[in-house]
Design a protein around this motif. Structure first.
Motif, PDB file in Angstrom:
ATOM      1  N   MET A  18       0.826  -1.203   0.000  1.00 32.78           N
ATOM      2  CA  MET A  18       0.000   0.000   0.000  1.00 32.78           C
ATOM      3  C   MET A  18       0.863   1.258   0.000  1.00 32.78           C
ATOM      4  N   ARG A  19       1.987   1.174   0.627  1.00 29.91           N
ATOM      5  CA  ARG A  19       2.871   2.339   0.702  1.00 29.91           C
ATOM      6  C   ARG A  19       3.791   2.456  -0.505  1.00 29.91           C
ATOM      7  N   HIS A  20       4.247   1.335  -1.051  1.00 26.03           N
ATOM      8  CA  HIS A  20       5.316   1.387  -2.046  1.00 26.03           C
ATOM      9  C   HIS A  20       4.979   0.798  -3.412  1.00 26.03           C
ATOM     10  N   ARG A  21       3.926  -0.008  -3.531  1.00 31.26           N
ATOM     11  CA  ARG A  21       3.718  -0.727  -4.795  1.00 31.26           C
ATOM     12  C   ARG A  21       2.243  -0.734  -5.192  1.00 31.26           C
ATOM     13  N   ARG A  22       1.668   0.446  -5.353  1.00 35.15           N
ATOM     14  CA  ARG A  22       0.303   0.555  -5.858  1.00 35.15           C
ATOM     15  C   ARG A  22       0.331   0.467  -7.387  1.00 35.15           C
ATOM     16  N   ALA A  45      -7.918  -0.489  -8.897  1.00 33.68           N
ATOM     17  CA  ALA A  45      -6.794  -0.258  -7.997  1.00 33.68           C
ATOM     18  C   ALA A  45      -6.234  -1.600  -7.564  1.00 33.68           C
ATOM     19  N   GLY A  46      -4.908  -1.713  -7.559  1.00 33.34           N
ATOM     20  CA  GLY A  46      -4.290  -2.968  -7.167  1.00 33.34           C
ATOM     21  C   GLY A  46      -3.016  -2.763  -6.378  1.00 33.34           C
ATOM     22  N   LEU A  47      -2.524  -3.862  -5.836  1.00 32.54           N
ATOM     23  CA  LEU A  47      -1.270  -3.877  -5.093  1.00 32.54           C
ATOM     24  C   LEU A  47      -0.379  -4.974  -5.663  1.00 32.54           C
ATOM     25  N   ALA A  54      -0.003  -9.985  -7.610  1.00 30.41           N
ATOM     26  CA  ALA A  54      -0.871  -8.816  -7.437  1.00 30.41           C
ATOM     27  C   ALA A  54      -2.221  -9.203  -6.859  1.00 30.41           C
ATOM     28  N   ALA A  55      -2.863  -8.224  -6.240  1.00 33.01           N
ATOM     29  CA  ALA A  55      -4.237  -8.348  -5.736  1.00 33.01           C
ATOM     30  C   ALA A  55      -5.012  -7.112  -6.167  1.00 33.01           C
ATOM     31  N   ILE A  56      -6.328  -7.264  -6.277  1.00 32.69           N
ATOM     32  CA  ILE A  56      -7.220  -6.158  -6.628  1.00 32.69           C
ATOM     33  C   ILE A  56      -7.892  -5.650  -5.355  1.00 32.69           C
ATOM     34  N   LEU A  57      -7.878  -4.345  -5.154  1.00 30.39           N
ATOM     35  CA  LEU A  57      -8.519  -3.747  -3.986  1.00 30.39           C
ATOM     36  C   LEU A  57     -10.031  -3.672  -4.182  1.00 30.39           C
ATOM     37  N   THR A  58     -10.775  -3.913  -3.115  1.00 28.40           N
ATOM     38  CA  THR A  58     -12.231  -3.846  -3.183  1.00 28.40           C
ATOM     39  C   THR A  58     -12.767  -2.840  -2.171  1.00 28.40           C
TER      40      THR A  58
END
Length: 259
Positions: free
Chosen positions: A97-101, A139-141, A156-160
């Motif tokens: 969340m801080r470095h790899r959005r 939006a993903g991480l 990677a994951a997708i934000l919900t």
């Protein structure tokens, strides 16, 4: 949540929307499933020519987030989604969340309306796409996992977030959508801390998506053709079908009584 999605846009369309100098060449994909490779957009370390903004590029990564501290991914849950409200507090997602959005391009996603237990109703799949067409950016991480032998896997994951009014009757979660005017801010992990982009992790406007009932063919990852997105008559439970037959018989009896 988001458990299946599609990306059928041409690489040239991605280049135009995301301001890319080049993009991965890829075929149209109508049924992207967890653990499969997906295309993501990231901010590179290089600046755009004639600009202070970072250049953007595409990467192929595995859909299923693996934190760097995991020793054996086979013993770790498959994290395809991350709840935007709590991701920064979770050990698995805090660093990303801080470095790899990242941004995850899609043409739309599939969601299932699942009945409550004991009702005997059938699940119904929906193809959820932007009303105006085109590409949507989730939006993903991202995290790069390194094995003991030194090999690396980008994941990677997708934000919900909570669903908007169009999706709410299907599911209580939906992917976070980042609008084009916010791409730079979301991808800027140098100056924009998670709290400064928290406002972007809200449900999409109520009129942004449309939900189209489709057949259960999408349930099988072996099915990959465009027919998966064809509109279908929503499935009915056996009980509902029986009620409809009873209603039809009652209507016929009432009609007969008029003569």
């Amino acid at each position: 949540m988001c458990g299946r999605f599609a990306l059928t846009a041409r690489p040239e369309e991605l280049m135009e929307l995301f301001g890319l100098l080049e993009a991965e060449d890829f075929p149209a994909r109508y049924n992207i499933a967890p653990t499969q490779p997906i295309i993501v957009v990231v901010a590179s370390d290089r600046a755009k020519p004639g600009s202070n903004l970072p250049e953007r590029k595409t990467l192929l990564v595995r859909w299923g987030f693996t934190p760097g501290w995991v020793k054996d991914p086979r013993k770790f849950p498959l994290l395809i989604n991350a709840r935007s409200e709590s991701a920064v507090e979770k050990a698995a997602f805090r660093a990303a969340m801080r470095h790899r959005r990242i941004l995850v391009p899609a043409s739309g996603f599939y969601e299932w309306r699942r009945p409550a237990r004991g009702r005997g109703e059938a699940s119904q799949a929906y193809w959820v796409r932007p009303k105006r067409g085109g590409i949507v950016a989730f939006a993903g991480l991202m995290e790069t996992w390194s094995s003991a032998d030194g090999s690396e896997v980008d994941t990677a994951a997708i934000l919900t977030t909570g669903s908007n009014r169009v999706i709410r009757h299907i599911h209580d979660r939906m992917p976070v959508v980042i609008q084009p005017e916010d791409f730079a801010r979301w991808l800027d992990c140098r100056t924009q801390e998670p709290r400064e982009v928290a406002d972007l992790m809200a449900p999409a406007p109520g009129d942004y998506f449309e939900a189209i009932p489709v057949s259960d063919k999408v349930n099988k990852i072996a099915n990959t053709g465009p027919e998966l997105q064809d509109e279908a008559v929503p499935a009915k439970s056996p009980e509902a079908a029986s009620r409809n037959r009873d209603d039809d018989r009652d209507d016929n009896n009432r009609q007969m009584s008029l003569f």
